[in-house]
Structures are given as C-alpha cells and as structure tokens.
Design an enzyme around this catalytic site. Structure first.
Site, PDB file in Angstrom:
ATOM      1  N   HIS A 115      12.550 -24.706 -17.100  1.00 34.24           N
ATOM      2  CA  HIS A 115      12.479 -23.709 -17.906  1.00 34.24           C
ATOM      3  C   HIS A 115      11.619 -23.647 -19.162  1.00 34.24           C
ATOM      4  O   HIS A 115      11.490 -24.934 -19.637  1.00 34.24           O
ATOM      5  CB  HIS A 115      14.147 -23.404 -18.331  1.00 34.24           C
ATOM      6  N   LYS A 149      25.168 -14.790 -23.864  1.00 32.85           N
ATOM      7  CA  LYS A 149      24.370 -13.754 -24.368  1.00 32.85           C
ATOM      8  C   LYS A 149      25.054 -12.471 -24.142  1.00 32.85           C
ATOM      9  O   LYS A 149      25.089 -11.340 -24.900  1.00 32.85           O
ATOM     10  CB  LYS A 149      23.067 -13.619 -23.437  1.00 32.85           C
TER      11      LYS A 149
END
Length: 912
Positions: free
Chosen positions: A138, A575
């Site tokens: 990532h 999130k």
C-alpha cells in the site's frame, strides 16, 4: 512483578550516544556541501523549534529561497531516519542480550510455552497455532529501495560500535565508512522519479526474506519446538509462523495487477527460496567433509552417494559430500522444470548442468527434505549433534515453512467486478440474461444451482467476451496453473472486497469454478469475505450464518479442515464511522462470527486488514492481539503488514525475530488465557460501549458527512493532492476522482491526516462521546476507569488514542488549516481543535494519568528528542504548498514537498 516490554528496556544513553555520532557526521557532511551560511540557518531552525517558538519558525522558513529549502528539507528528512536507526540497533541488541542471558520481557517465547504447557491440550495448541503476517504494497512506504539499502549499511556499521569502543575495530576506518554512507545518503534522490510498477513492488518486498525473514522465522520455529520438547511436547509438524503476500494478487482497484503479475509474484518468490536452498546446500557440501576413514555412513546415504555425478577423486572417501552433490543436482533440475531458470548459486559442474534431464526432479519440497533427513539421521547415529544443529536445523525448518513457494499469495477483487463477470458468463451460457436485476434470493438460488448441478465451465462458449471478463478468466487460469506447479500452498484464499451479501460470496465461487478451483465437493481456494464498512460489519453475522448453512459450503469446509476465514477491514470502517465505531463494531463482529462458527462446528479465523496507524487498526501488535475478543482466535490469525511498517518490523533479522515472537506469543496468550473480567461485568461494559459508540459515531458523521465545508477543508488543509502525486505505489490513491470522498482510499486519507499532524482518524469523536456518557452519571467515570484497568480491549483502545494524541500537534495543524480558503472551511479546524482538547482531557481522566504516554516513557522521550527536528519539516511542507499553489515551484524544487512527506513519515514511524 509486571514484566516489561523489551522496548522499555532500551538504554537511552546508548541510543543518545549513537544518535549523536550520526548527527555529528550529518552536520559535518552538510556543512561541507552547503557552506557555513546555510548550515548556520539550519542550526538556528533547530534552536527555534526546540524553544517551540512556532511564529518565529514560520517566519524564518518563509525567508528561505527554494535553493536553500531543498538542502534544509534534505537535512531534516535525513535526521529522523538516522535517529530511527539508532533506536533499531539498540532494540536488536536487546533482543540478543535478553535471549542470550535468559532475561525476561513481555511476550518472550519461553514464558509463553511455559504457560501453554500447563494446559491439558498443550500439544494440540502448539501443533496447530499459525500466525501469518501478510506483506502488502500500500502507498505509505515512501522511501526508495536505494535509501533502504543505505540505511541497512548504516545499521550494520552502528552495530559494530561496541567493538569500535573496545578497540577491536579501527575507529578511524569505521567512522569514515559511516561518513561515506551519510554523504551518499545526502546526495541520493530520496524520492522516486517514476511511479512504481507492480513488478518493482514484488522485488522490493522480497528483499526482506534473505536478510531478515527467513533466518528469523527458521530460528523462531526451531526455538519453539525446542522449548516445547523440554515439556515433553512433540510438535515436530508445527509451523507457528508462515508468510503471506498480497502483491501481484491484489487487483482490487489496481488495474496493473494481471495474470502476468500473479505469475511473476509466484515465480519470483519461488526463486528466492530456491536461491536460499542452493546457498545452504553449498554450505553443507563445503562444511561436512566427513571421511569414511573415521566414520561409517548409513546404507541410505551410501545409496545417495552412489547416485551422485561428483566423480572427483578427492570425494572417494567423502560420501556425505557426494550425497549433497546428488541432492543439489535434483534441486537444480527441479527449479529448471518449475521455473525455467537455473540459480547462479549452484555448485554443479558444467557437464552435469548440461545433462540435468538424466537426474530426477523432486515432486515437492517434502521429498527434498526426505533426502536431507537421510543424511541427518546418519549423523545422529554417529552422535554428531553439533553438526546437525549448526548445519541442518535452519534448512529443515525452512523447508516446512516455505516449501517451494515461499509465501501464500492472496487473490483479491471487488465484489462489483465479480458480479459483472458472473452476469456476463450466465448470459453467454444462455442461463440468465438479466442476472444483475434479480433480487438477492433469486441470485442465491440460481448460483447454488450452478455450483451444485452444472459441471460446465461457463466461459467455454464461442460468445465474444468483454475485456474485463477475459482479464479475470486469465487470472483464474494462472492461479490454477500455479497451484498445479508449485503446490496447494502458493494460493489458498480469494478475498472479496465490499462483501455485502451472500450472493457476493457465491459469485466468487462461480469464478473459481471456471478453472475447477472449486467444484460441488471441494474447494482448492477458499472464498473469503471482507467486511469493511460499519454497516457491512453489522450485517456480517446474518451473511455468514446463511452462507455456512449451505450443504455445498459444508463440503468445501471439509476440504479446508473445517476452517473458514473472514477478513475484517479496519481502514474503511474507520473512515466510515470514526475510531470508536470502527473498533467496537470490529470487536462485536468477531464475537458474533465466532459464536456462529461454534454453533455450526466451524472454526472461524480472522484476517485483520490493519495498517500502521491507529486509524487503520495499528498500534503495538502484542496489545492489539491480546485485546481481541475472548475465544475469537481459533489456531490461526492473519494480518496485513504495510508500507513503512515492513521496514520497521522486519528490516533486520533480530527485530524481525522479536516482532514475530510478539505476534505468536500474543496469539497463544489470547488462546489459553482465562477471561479476566466476569461475564456480568463484560455485559455491563458492552452496554456502556454501545451507548458511547452511538454518540461518537453521530459526532463523527456530523462533521465528516454533514458539514459541507469538511471535504474542502480536507482537500485544502492536508497534503492529500501532493500525496496522490507521489511515486510510492502502483495502485491509484483514489478509486474515483480525488475530490470524491466515497472513492478516496482509506490509506491516503489516513496518511494525509498524519502529515498535517492532526491524526484525525485515530481520535475524533472520542472525547465528546465519553464526556456525554460521564455527564449522565457521576459514577460513569469510575466505570470507565474500571474498564480501562480490567478489560484488555478497552485498555488497548485508550492506549492507542493516548499514543496518537502524543504524535499530533495542533499548533502545526493550525498552519495547515490556514491553507484553506473561506471562513466556513477554516471553522472546521476550530471544531477539530475543540474536540482534540476535550479528548486529551477525558482520556487522561480515564487512564488516571497526568500526561500522555505515562505508560510508555521511552516512546515519550524518543518523541521529545525527535520532535524539534521533524516539526520543522511540517513548516517547510506548509510553506512549499503555499509556493506550489502560487506556481512558484518548478524543476528540481518540485521534489521538496515529497522530501518533507518522506521525513515526516520517518519521524512518526507509523504514519500510513
């Protein structure tokens, strides 16, 4: 007596002394390159930052021109890196010291095995436990491989400092070698000039295996078995640590992951472990020179020796060497057959390399191991135990752990892609023209019928296929080929992102069925759902209950030893709902899913999609695992290791050993320890948490989703746009446009907040939610304090918030806030700052502490030492963002912002 964490045993004086050596060399190198005037400006900035005179710091940095700015940024980006090395060297030293002198520390393997040995089923527990770190690519690892290699060299040199001090290494020569590394580092591009390809990501992460992971895992496994044997526990087949890999198989949102990258990932991995075996065999061949003049080998060894082409007259009385030559010949031929290459480390003669087809290959790694064990058994008869321990232990453990595949590659795709492909397959096969329009019940009924009753491969028609379907089918075909070639362990799971229904899981099975990776009786690859958002986590129970009820799934599970893996997404749930809502719903989902498994006689295991930061499920590994719900670990646990965390944890073999030890010990501890808090108290705690989390989620969503100025604030007051342009990974930062909040990936979302020093995802909504709860009843504070003291999950929750608050800096965050335009947008910062102050106040009350990091004094001192340096980077970053928005940065100066991003990430250590 409470056992200390090893990190808290570090010698501060040693770290400071070694950091000073590196800092002095950096200063000398910098002064030499830039001259006294600019160097003195650097030293002035350090003094101003240490005094926390941020107004003056901002003014002084604004006076620097771009030419000066690039030098200053390089200096302050390098300094935290050097401090990290000093700390890593001390930790590695302590790992060896405490193990070699039999000193205790939290999570030490000896204590863990002693704890398990008291259990009736100790042997079964130790035989079956399996912890799997899964390496991913990532976009948070911003350092180049070249820079990592330089830091490795500095690390190696600094580890010799004790010998320098006692005079066994020449100090002048040692200092010059260090100086050379630092001078090269200061004049090397820190940031990549081109975006990484998937192939680069694969080779970058594989570099950790020979230098750290293979020696650490084999050492750990051998010690694990040795300690168990002392308790008369036979766990010879145990593999407590194995490795996983996402790079090359994770195509969710990454158009550059294809069948070719999957094949490349598997073959390069295989080459790494073959190279390791070749080097070890060469060591065996050169080292074990036993002669028949002094010993008699077994008949089996004689047979291997007679099969050898090693006809040198010097080998006439050396049957072991001749046997090793034969084993090497078989291994070289095996690699050639499997991978089409011959490793350069082989020691075969040219003639024998040309006639490999006369030598049989190994059908699998266990057959290779069998040949080595023939030699080992012969040596045991002659009581050559020291030879066995020195030469055989590591390679034999490696074969069991790594086979010919090295690490298990996970495949992953988004559920929407699976649905589109299945709809096309069904239409082309004349089964259903409008699959996507069916309701859930009809979809499930249709898919189950196909899986149970239709043996066809649906793609085997003459109908034209879309580009997407062709690409996906090619990947499954490659997966089938790799499993046939390298063994079942090379690919074992296919993960489905955004799993929202049972049909999402059955669609995945249909895709696997296309190349016979599942059929009506067995599954060669397991279907693994990934529950990511808060809503998905809440729905997970019903989805899995229905899925596990199907007869075909029960048959698949039999072929999977009755284990069903479920992946949990930390980033997206955070999130979506904020820190408390994410953590609590993850906790409850594990409890619920574990209970469903118990009802159905299925062992539910979890894959934790954690990142480095608290906002992405990060934090200390030992505490994170021991805080998992009671009974939620059934033998196995897997977790992602991402970005800069891979370098921090596995950068050298000693810290790799320690971090793997923490993972395994914590897992075993959670499996065998009794629940500390009574079930009645846990029930009360859960009721309180439901109330607190609901309030926290409301507060979080009010700001993030309901305040129209919030997105503008995020885009303007964090370096998200700059991060999106970094050449740090092959995968795009956003699934859609960067200005589309729903499409923004959770990783750059968290990374941006870390850079702006707000650390928003790791604490926002916590303070107000707890205050609301406390205000309802004066006794509620005492309840929270009791939860902190007695409930591992809640203690870990609070400690992580404490840690993330300590790395935030609202004075610096305010500088970023001033980059935003309009009063409504800037007012977002006021709301954030108000919540930050409240959260800090409430957390300290619950913990009963007077300051942050009261339980982690060494981390606090480490941050105190490095903060003045990398705080400067934030001010440089803000100033350069201003100049960039005024179009005042061109050419080489465009690298300044990426350099500051790199430096801040290095300083924070877990920023992505």
């Amino acid at each position: 007596m409470t056992v200390k964490k090893l990190e808290n045993s570090s010698d501060e004086a040693v770290v400071a002394e070694e950091a000073k050596i590196l800092t002095n060399l950096l200063n000398e190198s910098t002064r030499q390159v830039v001259g006294d005037e600019t160097f003195n400006k650097i030293q002035d900035l350090i003094k101003i930052s240490a005094d926390k005179d941020y107004e003056k710091l901002e003014a002084q940095i604004a006076k620097l021109n771009n030419r000066e700015m690039i030098v200053v940024a390089r200096y302050f980006a390098t300094l935290p890196l050097l401090i990290n090395i000093s700390e890593d060297v001390e930790l590695a030293s302590k790992v060896n010291l405490f193990n070699n002198t039999d000193q205790n520390y939290l999570g030490k393997l000896n204590d863990t095995i002693d704890l398990v040995a008291k259990k009736k089923d100790a042997e079964n527990i130790l035989e079956n436990v399996n912890v799997v770190p899964v390496l991913t690519a990532h976009p948070t690892q911003v350092q180049r491989k070249t820079v990592l290699e330089l830091t490795d060299q500095i690390h190696h040199l600094l580890r010799n400092y004790r010998e320098v001090k006692n005079g066994t290494i020449n100090q002048k020569e040692w200092t010059e070698q260090l100086r050379a590394c630092i001078e090269i580092l200061m004049q090397t591009d820190i940031i990549r000039s081109h975006k990484l390809k998937v192939s680069n990501e694969i080779t970058n992460v594989l570099a950790y295996y020979p230098k750290a992971l293979i020696p650490a895992i084999t050492k750990f496994t051998a010690r694990y078995k040795e300690l168990a044997k002392k308790h008369d526990l036979n766990v010879q087949n145990a593999t407590p640590i194995t490795m996983g890999m996402w790079i090359g198989g994770d195509r969710d949102g990454n158009p550059y992951v294809t069948a070719d990258t999957l094949n490349l990932s598997a073959t390069l991995q295989s080459q790494v472990i073959f190279e390791y075996y070749m080097k070890k065999l060469k060591k065996l061949y050169r080292g074990i020179s036993l002669s028949t003049s002094y010993m008699t080998p077994s008949e089996e060894v004689e047979k291997l020796s007679q099969l050898s082409n090693d006809n040198s007259p010097f080998r006439t009385n050396e049957p072991y060497r001749r046997a090793f030559y034969y084993i090497e010949s078989r291994l070289v031929h095996t690699e050639q057959e499997l991978l089409g290459v011959i490793d350069k480390n082989n020691f075969l003669k040219d003639h024998d390399l040309k006639h490999l087809d006369e030598i049989p290959t190994y059908k699998d790694a266990q057959e290779f191991k069998h040949d080595l064990e023939i030699i080992k058994d012969s040596l045991e008869v002659d009581h050559d135990q020291a030879i066995i321990r020195s030469y055989f232990t590591e390679i034999l453990e490696a074969i069991d752990v790594f086979g010919f595949h090295l690490a298990t590659i996970d495949m992953r795709q988004d559920s929407s892609v699976n649905e589109a492909c299945v709809a096309e397959l069904l239409k082309n096969a004349g089964i259903c023209d409008n699959y996507s329009e069916l309701d859930e019940q009809d979809k499930v009924e249709l898919l189950l019928n196909e899986l149970n009753n239709d043996p066809r491969n649906l793609h085997a028609t003459n109908q034209p296929k879309s580009e997407l379907l062709q690409k996906e089918l090619k990947i499954y075909k490659t997966a089938r080929h790799l499993k046939d070639l390298l063994g079942e362990d090379v690919i074992k799971q296919h993960i489905i992102s955004h799993t929202e229904s049972v049909s999402d899981m059955l669609e995945q099975a249909i895709m696997l069925k296309e190349y016979d990776l599942v059929d009506s009786q067995k599954a060669r690859i397991q279907v693994v759902p990934l529950f990511e958002t808060v809503e998905d986590l809440q729905n997970a129970r019903e989805i899995m209950k229905e899925y596990l009820s199907f007869d075909i799934v029960k048959r698949w599970l039999v072929s999977q030893n009755n284990y069903q893996e479920i992946m949990l997404g930390y980033s997206d749930s955070n999130k979506d709902g904020g820190y408390l809502a994410s953590c609590w719903n993850l906790y409850k989902a594990q409890k619920d899913l574990t209970a469903i498994g118990e009802e159905d006689g299925v062992k539910i295991t979890f894959m934790h999609g954690r990142g480095g930061t608290v906002g992405r499920g990060g934090g200390p590994s030992y505490e994170a695992i021991t805080a998992q719900p009671f009974k939620s670990i059934n033998d196995r646990i897997r977790m992602t290791e991402q970005g800069e965390i891979i370098q921090n944890k596995y950068g050298n073999k000693d810290t790799a050993y320690y971090n793997l030890e923490m993972l395994a010990s914590a897992t075993i501890d959670r499996m065998v320890s009794k629940q500390i808090v009574s079930e009645d108290h846990i029930t009360e705690f859960r009721s309180s948490m439901d109330e607190i989390v609901a309030e926290s989620n409301k507060i979080y969503r009010k700001l993030v989703f309901e305040n129209p100025a919030f997105l503008d604030y995020f885009l303007q007051a964090t370096p998200i746009k700059e991060i999106s342009n970094l050449n740090v990974g092959s995968r795009p930062a956003s699934r859609k446009k960067i200005s589309d909040f729903s499409g923004l990936r959770a990783i750059p979302w968290v990374f941006s907040w870390s850079q702006s020093r707000v650390m928003f995802p790791g604490w926002y909504g916590v303070g107000s939610a707890f205050k609301h709860f406390i205000d309802q009843n004066p006794d509620n504070l005492k309840e929270l304090q009791a939860m902190y003291q007695g409930w591992p999950f809640f203690h870990s929750l609070m400690s992580n918030v404490d840690m993330v608050l300590s790395k935030s800096n609202m004075e610096i965050a305010k500088q970023y806030a001033e980059l935003s335009e309009g009063l409504e947008t800037q007012a977002v910062f006021d709301a954030i700052y108000k919540e930050w102050k409240l959260t800090k106040e409430v957390i300290l009350k619950i913990e009963g502490h007077g300051e942050l990091l009261a339980d982690a004094p060494l981390l606090r001192k480490s941050l105190d030492y490095r903060m003045p340096y990398f705080n400067i980077l934030n001010f440089i970053q803000v100033e350069m963002i201003k100049r960039d928005r005024e179009d005042e940065i061109h050419g080489v100066y465009e690298s300044i912002i990426p350099i500051t991003i790199n430096g801040v990430a290095s300083g924070l250590r877990n920023s992505g």
